[in-house]
Scaffold this active site. Structure first.
Site, PDB file in Angstrom:
ATOM      1  N   GLU A 165       0.808  -1.231   0.000  1.00 31.83           N
ATOM      2  CA  GLU A 165       0.000   0.000   0.000  1.00 31.83           C
ATOM      3  C   GLU A 165       0.842   1.283   0.000  1.00 31.83           C
ATOM      4  O   GLU A 165       0.370   2.356   0.325  1.00 31.83           O
ATOM      5  CB  GLU A 165      -0.980  -0.019   1.186  1.00 31.83           C
ATOM      6  CG  GLU A 165      -2.414  -0.418   0.826  1.00 31.83           C
ATOM      7  CD  GLU A 165      -2.583  -1.898   0.406  1.00 31.83           C
ATOM      8  OE1 GLU A 165      -1.643  -2.698   0.567  1.00 31.83           O
ATOM      9  OE2 GLU A 165      -3.655  -2.237  -0.110  1.00 31.83           O
ATOM     10  N   TYR A 167       3.430   1.997   1.941  1.00 34.67           N
ATOM     11  CA  TYR A 167       4.012   2.392   3.225  1.00 34.67           C
ATOM     12  C   TYR A 167       5.528   2.127   3.219  1.00 34.67           C
ATOM     13  O   TYR A 167       6.094   1.661   2.224  1.00 34.67           O
ATOM     14  CB  TYR A 167       3.311   1.645   4.369  1.00 34.67           C
ATOM     15  CG  TYR A 167       1.899   2.136   4.627  1.00 34.67           C
ATOM     16  CD1 TYR A 167       1.671   3.428   5.112  1.00 34.67           C
ATOM     17  CD2 TYR A 167       0.796   1.328   4.374  1.00 34.67           C
ATOM     18  CE1 TYR A 167       0.384   3.886   5.344  1.00 34.67           C
ATOM     19  CE2 TYR A 167      -0.504   1.781   4.608  1.00 34.67           C
ATOM     20  CZ  TYR A 167      -0.704   3.069   5.093  1.00 34.67           C
ATOM     21  OH  TYR A 167      -1.969   3.524   5.317  1.00 34.67           O
ATOM     22  N   ARG A 215       2.355  -8.821   4.311  1.00 32.53           N
ATOM     23  CA  ARG A 215       1.449  -8.297   3.283  1.00 32.53           C
ATOM     24  C   ARG A 215       2.290  -7.734   2.155  1.00 32.53           C
ATOM     25  O   ARG A 215       3.001  -6.734   2.318  1.00 32.53           O
ATOM     26  CB  ARG A 215       0.531  -7.229   3.902  1.00 32.53           C
ATOM     27  CG  ARG A 215      -0.493  -6.720   2.935  1.00 32.53           C
ATOM     28  CD  ARG A 215      -1.864  -6.611   3.550  1.00 32.53           C
ATOM     29  NE  ARG A 215      -2.758  -5.897   2.668  1.00 32.53           N
ATOM     30  CZ  ARG A 215      -3.606  -4.977   3.058  1.00 32.53           C
ATOM     31  NH1 ARG A 215      -3.690  -4.662   4.340  1.00 32.53           N
ATOM     32  NH2 ARG A 215      -4.382  -4.387   2.201  1.00 32.53           N
ATOM     33  N   HIS A 253      -1.440   3.974  -1.806  1.00 30.37           N
ATOM     34  CA  HIS A 253      -2.503   4.942  -1.505  1.00 30.37           C
ATOM     35  C   HIS A 253      -2.513   6.106  -2.493  1.00 30.37           C
ATOM     36  O   HIS A 253      -3.532   6.731  -2.710  1.00 30.37           O
ATOM     37  CB  HIS A 253      -2.380   5.473  -0.079  1.00 30.37           C
ATOM     38  CG  HIS A 253      -2.860   4.491   0.955  1.00 30.37           C
ATOM     39  ND1 HIS A 253      -4.026   3.779   0.812  1.00 30.37           N
ATOM     40  CD2 HIS A 253      -2.327   4.106   2.131  1.00 30.37           C
ATOM     41  CE1 HIS A 253      -4.194   2.990   1.855  1.00 30.37           C
ATOM     42  NE2 HIS A 253      -3.165   3.160   2.673  1.00 30.37           N
ATOM     43  N   GLN A 340     -18.254   5.142   3.124  1.00 29.17           N
ATOM     44  CA  GLN A 340     -18.746   6.383   3.720  1.00 29.17           C
ATOM     45  C   GLN A 340     -18.547   6.482   5.227  1.00 29.17           C
ATOM     46  O   GLN A 340     -18.348   7.573   5.741  1.00 29.17           O
ATOM     47  CB  GLN A 340     -20.222   6.580   3.361  1.00 29.17           C
ATOM     48  CG  GLN A 340     -20.398   7.131   1.964  1.00 29.17           C
ATOM     49  CD  GLN A 340     -21.850   7.214   1.546  1.00 29.17           C
ATOM     50  OE1 GLN A 340     -22.295   6.473   0.689  1.00 29.17           O
ATOM     51  NE2 GLN A 340     -22.604   8.096   2.162  1.00 29.17           N
TER      52      GLN A 340
HETATM   53  P1  NAP Z   1     -27.102  17.644  -2.400  1.00 29.50           P
HETATM   54  O1  NAP Z   1     -25.888  16.848  -2.237  1.00 29.50           O
HETATM   55  O2  NAP Z   1     -27.511  18.584  -1.335  1.00 29.50           O
HETATM   56  O3  NAP Z   1     -26.933  18.438  -3.772  1.00 29.50           O
HETATM   57  C1  NAP Z   1     -27.867  19.326  -4.253  1.00 29.50           C
HETATM   58  C2  NAP Z   1     -27.271  20.094  -5.430  1.00 29.50           C
HETATM   59  O4  NAP Z   1     -28.224  20.976  -5.929  1.00 29.50           O
HETATM   60  C3  NAP Z   1     -26.052  20.889  -5.082  1.00 29.50           C
HETATM   61  O5  NAP Z   1     -25.121  20.718  -6.133  1.00 29.50           O
HETATM   62  C4  NAP Z   1     -26.532  22.329  -5.032  1.00 29.50           C
HETATM   63  O6  NAP Z   1     -25.415  23.047  -5.451  1.00 29.50           O
HETATM   64  C5  NAP Z   1     -27.732  22.328  -5.969  1.00 29.50           C
HETATM   65  N1  NAP Z   1     -28.841  23.172  -5.537  1.00 29.50           N
HETATM   66  C6  NAP Z   1     -29.392  23.264  -4.311  1.00 29.50           C
HETATM   67  N2  NAP Z   1     -30.423  24.125  -4.317  1.00 29.50           N
HETATM   68  C7  NAP Z   1     -30.547  24.577  -5.582  1.00 29.50           C
HETATM   69  C8  NAP Z   1     -31.428  25.488  -6.211  1.00 29.50           C
HETATM   70  N3  NAP Z   1     -32.380  26.095  -5.537  1.00 29.50           N
HETATM   71  N4  NAP Z   1     -31.236  25.726  -7.515  1.00 29.50           N
HETATM   72  C9  NAP Z   1     -30.271  25.117  -8.197  1.00 29.50           C
HETATM   73  N5  NAP Z   1     -29.401  24.246  -7.661  1.00 29.50           N
HETATM   74  C10 NAP Z   1     -29.543  23.982  -6.357  1.00 29.50           C
HETATM   75  O7  NAP Z   1     -28.350  16.733  -2.648  1.00 29.50           O
HETATM   76  P2  NAP Z   1     -28.549  15.472  -3.571  1.00 29.50           P
HETATM   77  O8  NAP Z   1     -27.662  15.475  -4.739  1.00 29.50           O
HETATM   78  O9  NAP Z   1     -30.006  15.462  -3.800  1.00 29.50           O
HETATM   79  O10 NAP Z   1     -28.133  14.284  -2.657  1.00 29.50           O
HETATM   80  C11 NAP Z   1     -28.793  14.003  -1.455  1.00 29.50           C
HETATM   81  C12 NAP Z   1     -27.899  13.206  -0.587  1.00 29.50           C
HETATM   82  O11 NAP Z   1     -27.860  11.855  -1.003  1.00 29.50           O
HETATM   83  C13 NAP Z   1     -26.505  13.715  -0.643  1.00 29.50           C
HETATM   84  O12 NAP Z   1     -26.257  14.659   0.351  1.00 29.50           O
HETATM   85  C14 NAP Z   1     -25.682  12.511  -0.497  1.00 29.50           C
HETATM   86  O13 NAP Z   1     -25.204  12.370   0.805  1.00 29.50           O
HETATM   87  C15 NAP Z   1     -26.600  11.349  -0.805  1.00 29.50           C
HETATM   88  N6  NAP Z   1     -26.068  10.724  -1.995  1.00 29.50           N
HETATM   89  C16 NAP Z   1     -24.755  10.489  -2.054  1.00 29.50           C
HETATM   90  C17 NAP Z   1     -24.218   9.939  -3.150  1.00 29.50           C
HETATM   91  C18 NAP Z   1     -22.752   9.678  -3.217  1.00 29.50           C
HETATM   92  O14 NAP Z   1     -22.036   9.919  -2.294  1.00 29.50           O
HETATM   93  N7  NAP Z   1     -22.243   9.188  -4.311  1.00 29.50           N
HETATM   94  C19 NAP Z   1     -25.013   9.633  -4.213  1.00 29.50           C
HETATM   95  C20 NAP Z   1     -26.368   9.902  -4.152  1.00 29.50           C
HETATM   96  C21 NAP Z   1     -26.871  10.464  -3.023  1.00 29.50           C
HETATM   97  P3  NAP Z   1     -25.403  24.610  -5.758  1.00 29.50           P
HETATM   98  O15 NAP Z   1     -26.187  25.227  -4.661  1.00 29.50           O
HETATM   99  O16 NAP Z   1     -23.961  24.992  -5.780  1.00 29.50           O
HETATM  100  O17 NAP Z   1     -25.997  24.748  -7.099  1.00 29.50           O
HETATM  101 FE1  SF4 Z   2     -17.489   0.709   4.966  1.00 30.09          FE
HETATM  102 FE2  SF4 Z   2     -19.817  -0.222   5.838  1.00 30.09          FE
HETATM  103 FE3  SF4 Z   2     -19.705   1.084   3.511  1.00 30.09          FE
HETATM  104 FE4  SF4 Z   2     -18.680  -1.386   3.800  1.00 30.09          FE
HETATM  105  S1  SF4 Z   2     -20.833  -0.782   3.942  1.00 30.09           S
HETATM  106  S2  SF4 Z   2     -17.695   0.332   2.802  1.00 30.09           S
HETATM  107  S3  SF4 Z   2     -17.873  -1.283   5.867  1.00 30.09           S
HETATM  108  S4  SF4 Z   2     -19.266   1.937   5.522  1.00 30.09           S
END
Ligand code: NAP
Ligand code: SF4
Length: 674
Positions: A165, A167, A215, A253, A340
């Site tokens: 990794e 290290y 490892r 990493h 996450q």
């Molecule tokens: P979010 O992460 O809060 O993103 C909302 C987006 O919309 C932002 O880019 C924001 O950026 C924009 N926005 C907010 N209000 C707005 C408005 N009035 N007009 C135009 N743009 C606006 O919400 P989400 O994408 O719906 O996701 C929800 C949650 O699900 C996330 O917080 C996340 O934790 C989870 N999720 C995570 C993943 C992942 O990690 N891969 C995938 C899916 C969902 P600006 O204000 O800069 O435009």
């Molecule tokens: Fe980590 Fe749990 Fe997500 Fe697996 S499910 S990657 S252990 S947070």
């Protein structure tokens, strides 16, 4: 299905282990303070009870130079060793076995005392390491030996020497980090002397009847990394030096190729363990993205390895092995490789946990006890929060009915599982489906619960897990027929054109961009296609598996613009260890990510925006709104008016920065208290 290979015993250096599951090393943060050791003991004891063959602790530095972070985990004194007894005793009481990982960070140390073969800073740390003198190298070797001896005194069944990794040890092996011209540098035969010396002197110090895992980095995934003849040469020398087993390390990493994220196919790297088995006769352990007993069994049955390492899957379900052995694999809470709550936490200096199992590393705080006063509880909404609340409440002995307005459980996970590379979300839905049956929750699908219904049916408490509704961004022209919400785009309810603007670059905007730019089967389900896409070669042909290998992503399905109003980097709020992967994947699909955008108007010509001072028209034929969420809690006031006790969880409680991690944790905590 039974798992004859997975569940067959094996003896390593005189220690007989009941099965082939190694709980791989995972830094939880609990290692860093002795005060946390009772919690670490509870964490490992629970997994020993769950039947895992051998566990490896998170990394412990053998000295201050090897610290990962200031005052981080270290085992260097007899006093410190005595502190570990609480861990080893707890594991042995449960009939388990545990080895301590010795991890010297070298130039990856996030601390000012770091040392390395040469004075070369890593791209992922701000500290420049001090180059070791020859006597300094000797001091590090002695520290490894002392640490292993202390581990034995502390009651561990073995040690793992971390040689991969990127290290400290790995840094000696490759030329871009080792520029030495003394006996520890130069030709490979000399560069590899450090690990060989460490392993042989550790073996001499700890005796024959002590597990010693090394490892080994099978594929460095960095230019100038080791080629296969070097890896094989090292492996043979490590075997001769007295190791009990070789564990697989995949990628440094600082490598820019994902190795454990959810978009990496299952068992994507076990072909390297198989290659290694052709070089040595001691047992070999495969690792990375092995997350179900079926996959583990297949790896072993194919003869690719003698052991499988699973770290995160054991965080997700401490009873993984016991359930597999009892024919209850369907009730294993599968790791979805999201990072996450585990790695993202570790890299943010927070205690690790697990998105699907919030008890991980919190075993002493989140205790699920049978209730003394069973009640009738309604849970409304069968998304992740509702599912976690309902099953935990039922496990405690409450009579639980789960109401879901749609025809299926899962909520937003039903959308997530459609994204190429997020197929693992299906496993969480399978798990919760099974848990609902096991815990006896009454599931009522396609029923929109009302206050009258819930009162008439005599529920005492109501958990409102009704989730979120998409936020209305109020953009002029958003009622144009080319505009749609992300749900319609992902479910296929609306057809999406060839040129698309996605408004909002949060988690969902990124997911939608991935979905719309992708054509054909997901590469997460095809190891060869995935390797071609990311440019992962064979170290027999390419140094480090990458030198001279070209990434060959498939062409994008559409022209996609991903837009946000904020000026910063799009995707800045994504996971610490996965955000770069999402950005890279979208770049490979030529998605244009634009920040600092003002949305002026949507009309037949497309989306009119202002970026900085420049007005532009994006001539798109579809606009998808991914502008965040608002809590959906219409039922709260009627419930309160009807005199029912209502409890909000998940997105229905707070929608801002909602993620499944917070939803499941909050729901589980609430359910332990009701
Ligand atoms: P979010 O992460 O809060 O993103 C909302 C987006 O919309 C932002 O880019 C924001 O950026 C924009 N926005 C907010 N209000 C707005 C408005 N009035 N007009 C135009 N743009 C606006 O919400 P989400 O994408 O719906 O996701 C929800 C949650 O699900 C996330 O917080 C996340 O934790 C989870 N999720 C995570 C993943 C992942 O990690 N891969 C995938 C899916 C969902 P600006 O204000 O800069 O435009
Ligand atoms: Fe980590 Fe749990 Fe997500 Fe697996 S499910 S990657 S252990 S947070």
């Amino acid at each position: 299905m039974s798992y004859p290979h997975l569940l067959s015993p094996i003896t390593l250096s005189g220690v007989t282990l009941p099965n082939r599951v190694l709980m791989g090393s995972m830094h939880t943060g609990l290692e860093d303070k002795v005060a946390h050791f009772p919690r670490l003991a509870a964490y490992f004891a629970e997994r020993a009870r769950g039947g895992v063959g051998l566990m490896v602790t998170g990394g412990f530095a053998p000295n201050i130079e090897g610290w990962l972070s200031p005052f981080g985990s270290r085992l260097a004194t007899g006093r410190a060793a005595r502190g570990h007894r609480v861990i080893t005793d707890a594991v042995h009481r449960e009939g388990g076995r545990i080895a301590l990982q010795i991890l010297h960070s070298g130039r990856y140390g996030y601390q000012p005392f770091s040392v390395a073969p040469s004075r070369i800073r890593s791209p992922i740390t701000p500290f420049t390491p001090r180059a070791l003198s020859a006597s300094g190298v000797e001091r590090q070797i002695r520290a490894f030996v002392r640490c292993a001896t202390l581990a034995r005194e502390a009651g561990y069944d073995g040690v793992e020497v971390m040689g991969s990794e990127g290290y400290f040890i790995n840094q000696f092996l490759v030329t871009h980090t080792n520029k030495r011209d003394d006996r520890w540098g130069g030709a490979y035969a000399q560069r590899m002397q450090l690990p060989v010396e460490i392993v042989s002197r550790v073996r001499e110090a700890v005796g024959k009847d002590f597990i010693l895992i090394y490892r080994i980095s099978l594929i460095d995934l960095v230019p100038d990394g080791q080629d296969w003849s070097e890896v094989a040469q090292l492996a043979r020398a490590i075997e001769a030096a007295g190791a009990s087993m070789l564990n697989s390390g995949i990628g440094w990493h600082e490598a820019r190729i994902p190795t454990i994220a959810t978009s990496v196919p299952r068992a994507a790297f076990t072909w390297l363990a198989r290659k290694l088995k052709g070089e040595v006769s001691l047992p070999v352990c495969a690792s990375n993205r092995i997350n179900t007993p079926e996959v583990a069994e297949a790896v072993l049955a194919a003869g690719d390895a003698d052991f499988v390492s699973m770290a995160r899957p054991l965080l997700a379900d401490p009873e993984f092995v016991r359930k597999a052995a009892a024919g209850r694999a369907a009730s294993i809470n599968t790791c979805i490789a999201c990072n996450q709550a585990c790695l993202d936490h570790t890299f943010s200096q927070e205690l690790a946990s697990c998105l699907v199992n919030p008890r991980a590393c919190h075993e002493t705080e989140i205790v699920i006890r049978p209730t003394g006063a069973p009640k009738r509880v309604a849970v409304v909404g069968a998304g992740p929060a509702g599912l976690a609340a309902a099953t935990t409440l039922a496990e405690r002995g409450h009579a639980v009915t789960l109401f879901e307005a749609s025809g299926a459980i899962g909520g937003q996970f039903n959308l997530a599982k459609r994204i190429p590379g997020k197929e693992e979300f299906n496993e969480t839905l399978r798990y919760f489906g099974e848990r609902l049956r096991e815990t006896g929750v009454t599931l009522r699908l396609s029923v929109a619960a009302t206050a009258e219904l819930l009162r008439a049916e005599g529920f005492e408490d109501v958990v409102l897990a009704t989730g979120v509704t998409p936020r209305d961004p109020r953009i002029p022209g958003q009622d144009h027929p080319m505009v749609m919400g992300y749900i319609d785009a992902l479910t296929g309810a609306r057809a999406v054109g060839r040129r698309v603007a996605i408004i909002g670059a949060g988690g969902i905007g990124f997911d939608v961009a991935e979905f719309l730019s992708h054509d054909g089967p997901s590469t997460a389900l095809d190891r060869d296609a995935w390797r071609r896409e990311w440019g992962v070669g064979d170290p027999s042909d390419a140094r480090g598996g990458v030198s001279g290998v070209r990434a060959q992503p498939s062409p994008p399905a559409r022209e996609v613009f991903l837009l946000q109003r904020k000026v910063g980097k799009p995707g800045a709020g994504l996971g610490k260890t996965t955000g770069w992967i999402h950005r890279t994947a979208l770049k490979m699909k030529k998605v244009q990510m634009i920040a600092g955008v003002r949305y002026d108007l949507i009309d037949d010509a497309g989306l009119h925006v202002t970026i900085g001072d420049e007005r532009r028209t994006l001539a798109v034929d579809s606009v998808v709104l991914c502008t965040g969420q608002e809590p959906r809690r219409d039922l709260l006031a009627p419930l309160q008016a009807a005199g029912l006790r209502a409890h909000l969880v998940g997105g229905a409680d707070v929608a801002a920065e909602l993620d499944a991690k917070r939803a499941i944790r909050a729901a589980t905590l609430l359910a332990t208290r009701l």
